[in-house]
Design a protein around this motif. Structure first.
Motif, PDB file in Angstrom:
ATOM      1  N   ALA A 162      51.745   7.439  20.157  1.00 34.92           N
ATOM      2  CA  ALA A 162      51.055   6.781  18.624  1.00 34.92           C
ATOM      3  C   ALA A 162      52.194   5.791  18.261  1.00 34.92           C
ATOM      4  N   ASP A 163      53.357   6.070  18.379  1.00 37.96           N
ATOM      5  CA  ASP A 163      54.478   5.110  17.670  1.00 37.96           C
ATOM      6  C   ASP A 163      54.384   3.699  18.120  1.00 37.96           C
ATOM      7  N   VAL A 164      53.888   3.497  19.377  1.00 33.44           N
ATOM      8  CA  VAL A 164      53.833   2.028  20.170  1.00 33.44           C
ATOM      9  C   VAL A 164      52.324   1.572  20.283  1.00 33.44           C
ATOM     10  N   GLY A 165      51.422   2.473  19.859  1.00 31.53           N
ATOM     11  CA  GLY A 165      50.128   2.166  19.660  1.00 31.53           C
ATOM     12  C   GLY A 165      49.499   2.147  21.106  1.00 31.53           C
ATOM     13  N   VAL A 166      49.558   3.326  21.882  1.00 30.30           N
ATOM     14  CA  VAL A 166      49.060   3.230  23.293  1.00 30.30           C
ATOM     15  C   VAL A 166      48.079   4.443  23.340  1.00 30.30           C
ATOM     16  N   ASP A 167      46.880   4.010  23.940  1.00 30.07           N
ATOM     17  CA  ASP A 167      45.847   5.327  23.752  1.00 30.07           C
ATOM     18  C   ASP A 167      45.951   6.126  25.027  1.00 30.07           C
ATOM     19  N   LEU A 168      46.408   7.373  24.994  1.00 30.97           N
ATOM     20  CA  LEU A 168      46.845   7.982  26.084  1.00 30.97           C
ATOM     21  C   LEU A 168      45.653   8.294  26.948  1.00 30.97           C
ATOM     22  N   ASP A 169      44.366   8.663  26.165  1.00 35.92           N
ATOM     23  CA  ASP A 169      43.122   8.832  26.828  1.00 35.92           C
ATOM     24  C   ASP A 169      42.673   7.476  27.481  1.00 35.92           C
TER      25      ASP A 169
END
Lengths: 256, 636
Positions: free
Chosen positions: B551-558
């Motif tokens: 969330a902090d770096v704006g990466v979508d895990l899904d």
């Protein structure tokens, strides 16, 4: 298939040899379990005809006298091995010493006579170096420690914190004269003789005791070395536990 | 180079298991610093107890140290208790042999068997005083090189490493050593950039900084292109041919500290063409190259003599598949009969032959456990993953083990496989019940057990499942719960079945790191800043820390994990050549979806996976027809 039975019998013990060994320098951080594993492998490499216990998972016949704590150096650790073939004890000592890492050094090897090793060990002599502690500061602490009838200390054991007396088993406690050469950092040296009791009192417990009596706080972890183990004489000396075996061998008393 | 030992030693009484930082192993080599022209620090980025037995590091360590003028030392991840003290007292990351600072070496080689070691890389770099970002390093800093299976997609750590090597390391480390030696001897012309360029020109060292990644508006990769002349468009993996010419380890490291494997391990072959579609190791290590029965015999003899170990592991990806495994096992069993040496074979192949071999190896009465890996609970899912074993064979094999005296067998499975349904997983319970029922009937005793061990499947690069959607942790955990219920639904049978499972959350993070691209590097760094260490250890792993970092770096895990990829998508590792033809992988993926099985090319004609012609390699298998001579009997 008759598989759930122990394998064939192991060869019996025909000779027992007792060793004195040292744990020195960086390898003083070897724990007792670490040493036991390392020693068993050294036995394999040295080709010593070690005997094994019976059963599904045969273990090499090695028994240890009380081991110095992890991080404490020692010049006087003892163990006994059972062999399935007779060999010259001095040769075994040499071969094991060569097979062990430098810092784990075999110092003596004799054929075991009658009686158990454990029965000949009831005290140890320790030397503790305290870098950053001025000898007079240590003397002051030692005087207070000796004057106390009891010095309750705590140690974290597997069963949790235990409180016990660190004063009673201490037979001798004195500050050694510092070496003559001048150094920038003071380093007081403590000479200790402690009787073996249960629960055991170790050098760090005596240091805890010095903290309890006068608040002595060494700035860096002190370095302890066990110098001797054996029978405490009435004069406060410690007798080499292998002496009886050696004497027995000389006078031709048959082993075991 | 000054040893950090005087500063480290006072800290050791304050940490747990200090012996792991001391060195002094049998087989360790301490060379003179000043007379070495190239100096390597090798790291396995996990705790010493896990890292020391690692074969890859041990092999490279010995290969390098055998060369005059080359010095190699080892370093491992320090536990948080020592890390804290090292920071407090300014002690840098050190090697265990001579306690030299890692920052002073020419090369810092890190072997990644798993992606979960990435945060430990950052700790080591930081403690070593090496800038975390490769772009911030200058000529004073070591060249940081990643290797190991995870290096087949080093993109998530592309910003932290200077280079990555794919494949077998024996020859690669020597070639790199030669290049660095020549560059240093010439006075380091052109600095860091020049030596990296020379490495890149070998076409088998990947230097991420020489490649730019461009993205499409939807976030997928548009292309990966070299940003300077004469570096290759694709970087090839290395393959060591003729394992008999590389009989390492000859002098295995024998630690003072307790480690996870206490044995002499000999790799009896490398590579696997069984074709299990989930198995990255089997895909990226092709072709199969056997070590001959005689070399195996010599290595075991010399390795035991040198080390004093009393256990031998005959390792490979599927050891029962060695063309002369029967003779190897009976020959070794004969040689060590009556001694206290025990022999073990990682036994995962599900057939009776495996039991014959295990019988042979346990002549001394020491029985190692039997493990079978059907991997999937239903025949349908086993066709999907290309694990060709029928239910009948499986049950017959396990029952044979029971009737031959084994009371306990382990069965390995995976959860979350492509196309998997709840029923495929629940079938595992039925299978386990059937195994116990048949075992009781055959042995006439209730004293038999089996353990079902199951973990979440993680799709890996360079496999037919590289396009697959990873199952969500919720799906995995739900199915694991259903399986548990199903096992215990029959109390009598359920009591004889042990159940071990891994939660789905760590697998999802492994999935992110496995198939991630360069943008995932920011997540790793953020997790590390938030205190992430030892992510492979359940007691240190924190899923919340990873989701927060995403969330902090704006990466979508899904997007990186549970999203299925299309055929046309450029995958982050497409410019890294494992030899596998992408069209073949796609076809195998399609075959998987239609439950079509693929044979093993050792015994059937070549199916054109692309590796042998692409890498100029060939299958190297026996039989040689030679036997292990009885030799001199050992012991007694």
């Amino acid at each position: 298939m008759a598989r759930n039975q122990p394998p064939a019998n192991q060869a019996p013990v025909v000779q027992r040899i007792r060793l004195r060994y040292a744990k020195r320098g960086p390898l003083r951080f070897t724990s007792h379990r670490d040493f036991a594993r390392t020693f068993e492998r050294a036995v394999q490499r040295a080709g010593v005809p070690i005997a094994y216990s019976q059963g599904f998972t045969p273990h090499p016949k090695v028994s240890y006298a009380s081991a110095a704590p992890t991080g404490v150096a020692s010049e006087a650790e003892y163990l006994e091995i059972g062999l399935r073939a007779r060999v010259d004890p001095a040769e075994v000592g040499r071969r094991l010493d060569a097979a062990l890492s430098p810092g784990l050094d075999v110092l003596d090897a004799v054929e075991a006579g009658p009686g158990s090793l454990a029965d000949r060990i009831d005290a140890s002599r320790w030397r503790i170096e305290l870098p950053g502690v001025v000898p007079d500061e240590l003397r002051h602490a030692v005087v207070a420690f000796e004057a106390a009838a009891e010095v309750p200390v705590q140690r974290l054991t597997k069963q949790g914190w235990r409180t016990f007396d660190a004063r009673g088993p201490v037979v001798l406690i004195r500050v050694e004269e510092p070496p003559s050469e001048v150094s920038d950092v003071p380093c007081a040296i403590l000479d200790l003789v402690i009787r073996q009791v249960t629960p055991s009192v170790r050098p760090d417990d005596v240091l805890s005791g010095l903290r309890v009596v006068v608040g002595l706080e060494p700035p860096v972890p002190p370095r302890a070395t066990r110098l001797a183990q054996g029978t405490l004489t009435p004069q406060g000396e410690i007798t080499d536990p292998l002496l009886a075996d050696r004497t027995g061998a000389v006078t031709g008393v048959p082993p075991g | 180079m000054q040893s950090v030992w005087p500063r480290l030693e006072p800290l050791l009484p304050l940490v747990s298991k200090p012996i792991q930082y001391v060195g002094g192993e049998l087989g360790a080599v301490v060379k003179d610093w000043d007379s070495a022209s190239v100096r390597w620090a090798l790291m396995y980025p996990d705790a010493y107890e896990v890292g020391l037995p690692n074969q890859g590091v041990q092999i490279l360590y010995e290969v390098l140290n055998e060369r005059p003028g080359v010095l190699a030392e080892r370093t491992y991840a320090v536990w948080p208790d020592l890390e804290r003290l090292m920071r407090e007292h300014g002690v840098p990351q050190f090697t265990v042999e001579a306690h030299r600072p890692v920052g002073a070496f020419d090369l810092f080689g890190v072997s990644f068997a798993t992606e979960l070691g990435y945060t430990n890389l950052l700790t080591a770099l930081d403690l070593a005083g090496i800038p975390l970002s490769a772009a911030d390093r200058d000529d004073r800093h070591p060249i940081v090189i990643a290797g190991g299976h995870a290096a087949f997609n080093p993109e998530p750590i592309a910003g932290f490493v200077d280079a990555a090597v794919l494949g077998d390391g024996e020859e690669a480390v020597l070639e790199i050593t030669g290049i660095v030696a020549a560059w240093k001897a010439a006075g380091c012309p052109g600095g860091r950039d020049e030596v990296l360029l020379r490495l890149a020109r070998t076409e088998s060292v990947y230097v991420p900084r020489f490649y730019d990644v461009e993205y499409l508006p939807d976030g997928r990769i548009q292309r990966v292109v070299p940003n300077r002349a004469d570096v290759p468009f694709r970087v090839r993996k290395r393959t060591t041919m003729d394992l008999d010419a590389w009989p390492y380890p000859k002098k295995p490291l024998v630690p003072l500290a307790e480690t996870v494997h206490e044995r002499y391990a000999v790799e009896i072959f490398r590579g696997c063409t069984r074709g299990c579609r989930f198995c990255q190791a089997g895909m990226i290590t092709r072709p199969v190259r056997e070590r001959s029965i005689t070399t195996v015999g010599e290595m075991v003899r010399d390795g035991l003599k040198f080390s004093g170990f009393t256990e031998v592991g005959l390792l490979s990806l599927s050891s029962a598949d060695h063309s002369e495994i029967g003779d190897i096992c009976s020959g070794l069993a004969e040689r060590y009969e009556g001694t206290n040496v025990s022999l073990s074979l990682p036994s995962t192949r599900v057939d009776a032959f495996n039991i014959t071999l295990a019988e042979e190896l346990s002549r001394n009465g020491r029985r190692t456990g039997l493990t079978f890996a059907p991997e999937g609970g239903s025949e349908r899912i086993r066709r999907v993953i290309n694990k060709m074993v029928s239910e009948e064979d499986l049950i017959r094999t396990v029952v044979t083990a029971y009737t031959n005296g084994w009371r306990q067998v382990k069965l390995y499975f995976m959860c979350g496989l492509p196309t998997e349904t709840d029923d495929d997983v629940v079938q595992i319970a039925r299978l386990a019940h059937e195994v116990i029922r048949a075992g009781r009937a055959a042995t006439g005793t209730r004293d038999i057990r089996c353990t079902v061990s199951i973990g979440g499947f993680v799709p890996k690069p360079h496999t037919p499942f590289q396009w697959a959607a990873q199952a969500s942790p919720e799906t995995v955990d739900r199915r694991l719960g259903l399986l548990k219920q199903a096992i215990n639904a029959d109390r009598s049978l359920g009591r004889a079945i042990g159940y071990r499972y891994h939660d789905g959350e760590p697998s999802l993070v492994e999935g992110l790191l496995s198939r991630g691209d360069r943008r995932v590097g920011a997540v790793i760094r953020r997790v590390w800043e938030l205190g992430g260490r030892f992510d492979g250890w359940s007691e240190h792993f924190s899923f919340a820390r990873w989701t927060q970092a995403c969330a902090d770096v704006g990466v979508d895990l899904d997007w990186y994990t549970t999203r299925e990829r299309g055929q046309a998508e450029v995958l982050p590792w497409d410019h890294l050549d494992s030899g596998l033809d992408k069209d073949w992988l796609w076809q195998d993926w399609q075959d998987s979806l239609s439950e079509y099985e693929q044979d093993d090319c050792r015994w059937t004609p070549c199916f054109d996976c692309g590796v042998c012609p692409g890498m100029d390699t060939e299958i190297q298998i026996g039989p040689t027809g030679r036997k292990l001579l009885p030799l001199t009997p050992v012991g007694h």
